[in-house]
Motif scaffolding. Structure first.
Motif, PDB file in Angstrom:
ATOM      1  N   ALA A 111      48.616  34.877  42.016  1.00 30.56           N
ATOM      2  CA  ALA A 111      47.393  35.699  41.925  1.00 30.56           C
ATOM      3  C   ALA A 111      47.617  37.120  42.417  1.00 30.56           C
ATOM      4  O   ALA A 111      47.424  38.087  41.671  1.00 30.56           O
ATOM      5  N   CYS A 112      47.976  37.260  43.683  1.00 32.53           N
ATOM      6  CA  CYS A 112      48.187  38.609  44.217  1.00 32.53           C
ATOM      7  C   CYS A 112      48.939  38.524  45.526  1.00 32.53           C
ATOM      8  O   CYS A 112      49.039  37.468  46.143  1.00 32.53           O
ATOM      9  N   PHE A 116      43.045  39.179  49.186  1.00 35.01           N
ATOM     10  CA  PHE A 116      42.449  38.988  47.860  1.00 35.01           C
ATOM     11  C   PHE A 116      41.413  40.058  47.512  1.00 35.01           C
ATOM     12  O   PHE A 116      41.317  40.494  46.358  1.00 35.01           O
ATOM     13  N   ALA A 117      40.619  40.485  48.509  1.00 41.65           N
ATOM     14  CA  ALA A 117      39.545  41.450  48.230  1.00 41.65           C
ATOM     15  C   ALA A 117      40.102  42.797  47.764  1.00 41.65           C
ATOM     16  O   ALA A 117      39.474  43.495  46.948  1.00 41.65           O
ATOM     17  N   LYS A 118      41.247  43.186  48.309  1.00 43.72           N
ATOM     18  CA  LYS A 118      41.869  44.457  47.926  1.00 43.72           C
ATOM     19  C   LYS A 118      43.370  44.249  47.999  1.00 43.72           C
ATOM     20  O   LYS A 118      44.021  44.612  48.976  1.00 43.72           O
ATOM     21  N   PRO A 119      43.933  43.656  46.950  1.00 40.61           N
ATOM     22  CA  PRO A 119      45.342  43.243  47.019  1.00 40.61           C
ATOM     23  C   PRO A 119      46.306  44.419  47.105  1.00 40.61           C
ATOM     24  O   PRO A 119      46.053  45.479  46.531  1.00 40.61           O
ATOM     25  N   LYS A 120      47.379  44.173  47.823  1.00 36.44           N
ATOM     26  CA  LYS A 120      48.471  45.160  47.834  1.00 36.44           C
ATOM     27  C   LYS A 120      49.059  45.220  46.434  1.00 36.44           C
ATOM     28  O   LYS A 120      49.375  46.282  45.923  1.00 36.44           O
ATOM     29  N   ARG A 121      49.223  44.052  45.833  1.00 35.73           N
ATOM     30  CA  ARG A 121      49.722  43.997  44.458  1.00 35.73           C
ATOM     31  C   ARG A 121      48.988  42.899  43.694  1.00 35.73           C
ATOM     32  O   ARG A 121      49.122  41.728  44.012  1.00 35.73           O
ATOM     33  N   GLN A 122      48.196  43.314  42.729  1.00 37.19           N
ATOM     34  CA  GLN A 122      47.549  42.329  41.854  1.00 37.19           C
ATOM     35  C   GLN A 122      48.592  41.772  40.902  1.00 37.19           C
ATOM     36  O   GLN A 122      49.366  42.524  40.295  1.00 37.19           O
ATOM     37  N   MET A 123      48.626  40.473  40.778  1.00 40.05           N
ATOM     38  CA  MET A 123      49.545  39.862  39.809  1.00 40.05           C
ATOM     39  C   MET A 123      48.703  39.222  38.700  1.00 40.05           C
ATOM     40  O   MET A 123      47.728  39.792  38.264  1.00 40.05           O
ATOM     41  N   LEU A 124      49.101  38.045  38.228  1.00 51.08           N
ATOM     42  CA  LEU A 124      48.435  37.497  37.039  1.00 51.08           C
ATOM     43  C   LEU A 124      47.041  36.953  37.311  1.00 51.08           C
ATOM     44  O   LEU A 124      46.243  36.792  36.396  1.00 51.08           O
ATOM     45  N   GLY A 125      46.723  36.669  38.563  1.00 54.24           N
ATOM     46  CA  GLY A 125      45.491  35.935  38.851  1.00 54.24           C
ATOM     47  C   GLY A 125      45.789  34.448  38.867  1.00 54.24           C
ATOM     48  O   GLY A 125      46.912  34.027  38.595  1.00 54.24           O
ATOM     49  N   MET A 126      44.790  33.656  39.178  1.00 58.24           N
ATOM     50  CA  MET A 126      45.031  32.216  39.353  1.00 58.24           C
ATOM     51  C   MET A 126      45.351  31.514  38.034  1.00 58.24           C
ATOM     52  O   MET A 126      45.955  30.449  38.009  1.00 58.24           O
ATOM     53  N   ASP A 156      50.512  33.699  50.006  1.00 59.18           N
ATOM     54  CA  ASP A 156      49.389  34.615  50.272  1.00 59.18           C
ATOM     55  C   ASP A 156      48.079  34.079  49.703  1.00 59.18           C
ATOM     56  O   ASP A 156      47.034  34.181  50.340  1.00 59.18           O
ATOM     57  N   VAL A 157      48.115  33.566  48.482  1.00 61.04           N
ATOM     58  CA  VAL A 157      46.928  32.948  47.881  1.00 61.04           C
ATOM     59  C   VAL A 157      47.359  31.597  47.308  1.00 61.04           C
ATOM     60  O   VAL A 157      48.277  31.537  46.485  1.00 61.04           O
TER      61      VAL A 157
END
Lengths: 264, 295
Positions: A111-112, A116-126, A156-157
């Motif tokens: 996910a990231c 989660f609220a303000k990710p350092k790096r957003q990835m694909l999501g769940m 992390d998530v």
């Protein structure tokens, strides 16, 4: 046994084995190596598995990697996404996926990174991880075995469920969740240790258990019968060449190393 | 009865703060002409629901979004939508990130006018931690199992792109995969369709009628826009569809890496109406000749 094969080809064969003895499940391999592997499984030891054309149909003939058109394709069934969920919530699937982080409990993250609220790096999501992992068997493919993937603490998530009791709400049915294998560029692991601890069950040619441990953020167990990962057979290599005639597999692992590691 | 409208008339019925569901899947069959009309409008504070692609990315880039409810936001061959990523990393939007199956379950709950539908998906993960508004429920039967109560995702409006429709609101979807468009239509108070071909009344064969996935009573308005899914794909199993425009999508994604890139994209492609947009991307002929992707 053949001694002339690449690491990518060794990994394809090791990945194909995750579908051994799984029966008539939908096999979903995400990425080039897992996708060639599902075709290899179907054309060798596991003809019963079901695979899709990568779009919306079931086919008994694995689609060739890098096909330029739809000519000659034949379909045995229909598998739009709505039916994928119907099927997977019923458990008849085994997916081979590539998480970004995995922890000692088999919990995985795509996910990231960061909060989660303000990710350092957003990835694909769940994506499909929560539903897949609680409903059917899954395996992981990790082409870059290291401590950034196999993290020291929790991921992390937590996108896909693992064997950490504290992560489960009371009263939830855990029986349908299982993680079968982790195939990496160094070894093959399973969850066969005490309390589902991760164990190394085979080491790729030229790799030591110590090297695997150094590249893992948590302690590993070496299975008593841990040996060398099986080399691809001539028959397997022939099927792989048929499934991937343009050798896209050679671009999947940096520098396309040989399957038997050369002395430095 | 004549439900034909223009894109401008559809968007004039929308209001700030609405929850809008958008059909399609990633770079596939998005009602992009309707999305572009929203981009040209003054609408703001929208909650957008869907299996997102450039629709969600563009609406984020244009500052139209308060909240996204999504199964993913992806362009498929470009795994992560770059403007969505920027909005998430800036913390500028609220995000309800759902398992792909959970999203359709929430739409189904809304479609059936239920408060929730039970599922196991999401349990044992961090989903409930990052979505504290979602609760669990205990089975009242002997099993006593704890289940996740996926709340209904009620939509004010659904926007879908279809192959063919008539002025009564009957429609046809000839895609290899119709995705979850049906459930967007059913979960919404009002559903607007854009379509490639609009006729007065569809009078088809039995076989063709199977491609009608939801009743005309769910459809408030229909808009004919040939090429209206561009740059997303609009594949038809009976021929006549088009693939996604990989070149244009790449050009759009590059804008996310440039200072003021989104404004440059707007100036280049969104300054005029849909006809001007189609001219700017090479013309309708070029759009409808884009080859279908092969997987």
């Amino acid at each position: 046994m053949s001694s002339n094969f690449t690491l990518a080809e060794l990994l394809i064969c090791a990945c194909a084995d995750v579908w051994k003895d799984e029966g008539e499940v939908l096999a979903t391999g995400i990425g080039i190596i897992p996708r060639i592997a599902q075709g290899l499984a179907k054309l060798s030891h596991s003809p019963g598995i079901m695979i899709t054309d990568g779009e919306a149909y079931l086919t008994e003939e694995p689609v060739v990697i890098g096909a330029k058109n739809h000519e000659g394709r034949t379909y045995g069934g229909y598998m739009p996404y709505s039916r994928v969920f119907d099927l997977l919530w019923n458990g008849k699937r085994h997916a081979l996926v590539g998480p970004v982080q995995i922890d000692r409990w088999g919990q995985a993250n795509i996910a990231c990174i960061g909060d989660f609220a303000k990710p350092k790096r957003q990835m694909l999501g769940m994506r499909g991880f929560p539903g897949n992992s609680i409903n059917h068997g899954n395996s992981f493919f990790v082409p870059n075995h290291g401590t950034r993937v196999f993290v020291e603490d929790q991921v992390d998530v937590v996108c896909s469920v693992g064997y950490r009791d504290e992560s489960w709400e009371a009263g939830v049915k855990r029986d349908y969740a299982s993680i079968k294998h982790i195939v990496t560029n160094l070894c093959v692991m399973d969850f066969g240790g005490p309390d589902h601890a991760i164990r190394v069950i085979s080491l790729h040619p030229g790799v030591s258990f110590e090297e695997v441990q150094q590249n893992t953020g948590f302690p590993l167990i070496q299975a008593e019968d841990c040996g060398e990962t099986a080399h691809p057979t001539a028959e397997q290599l022939e099927i792989i060449r048929k499934l991937d005639p343009r050798d896209v597999r050679s671009k999947q692992i940096k520098d396309n190393p040989p399957g038997i590691r050369q002395a430095a | 009865m004549n439900k034909e409208m223009t894109t401008a008339e559809v968007v004039a019925t929308l209001e700030d703060g609405m929850t809008i569901g958008i059909g399609g899947w990633g770079p596939r069959r998005k009602p992009m002409a309707l999305v572009r009309e929203i981009l040209r409008s003054g609408l703001k504070d929208l909650t957008i629901v869907g299996y997102g692609g450039a629709d969600m990315g563009m609406l984020c880039a244009a500052g139209k979004v308060r909240k996204l409810i999504y199964g993913f936001v992806s362009l498929d061959f470009i795994p992560l939508e770059p403007f969505f990523r920027q909005a998430r990393e800036a913390g500028s939007i609220e995000a309800m990130e759902l398992d792909e199956g959970m999203l359709h379950w929430g739409l189904r709950a809304a479609a059936y006018r239920l408060p929730f539908l039970p599922t196991r998906s999401g349990l044992g993960t961090d989903f409930l931690k990052v979505s504290p508004e979602v609760k669990t429920v205990t089975s009242p039967y002997a099993d006593g199992e704890t289940l996740l109560a996926m709340p209904a995702i009620k939509l004010d409006v659904a926007l879908l792109h279809t192959h063919k429709a008539d002025r009564l609101g009957n429609s046809r979807l000839y895609s290899p995969d119709p995705f979850f468009d049906e459930w967007f239509a059913r979960a919404a108070d009002r559903c607007y369709l854009s379509c490639e071909e609009l006729v007065d009344r569809i009078d088809s064969s039995e076989e063709d009628a199977k491609h009608n996935l939801f009743e005309r009573s769910l459809v408030t308005g229909v808009v004919q826009i040939r090429g209206g899914a561009h740059p997303t794909s609009h594949v038809a199993v009976n021929g006549g569809g088009y693939g996604w425009d990989a070149g244009h999508i790449k050009r759009y994604c590059e804008a996310a890496n440039e200072e003021g890139g989104w404004q440059k994209y707007v100036d280049e492609f969104l300054g005029g109406d849909e006809a001007a947009y189609q001219q700017a991307v090479g013309g309708l002929e070029a759009i409808t000749s884009l080859p279908r992707q092969v997987f």
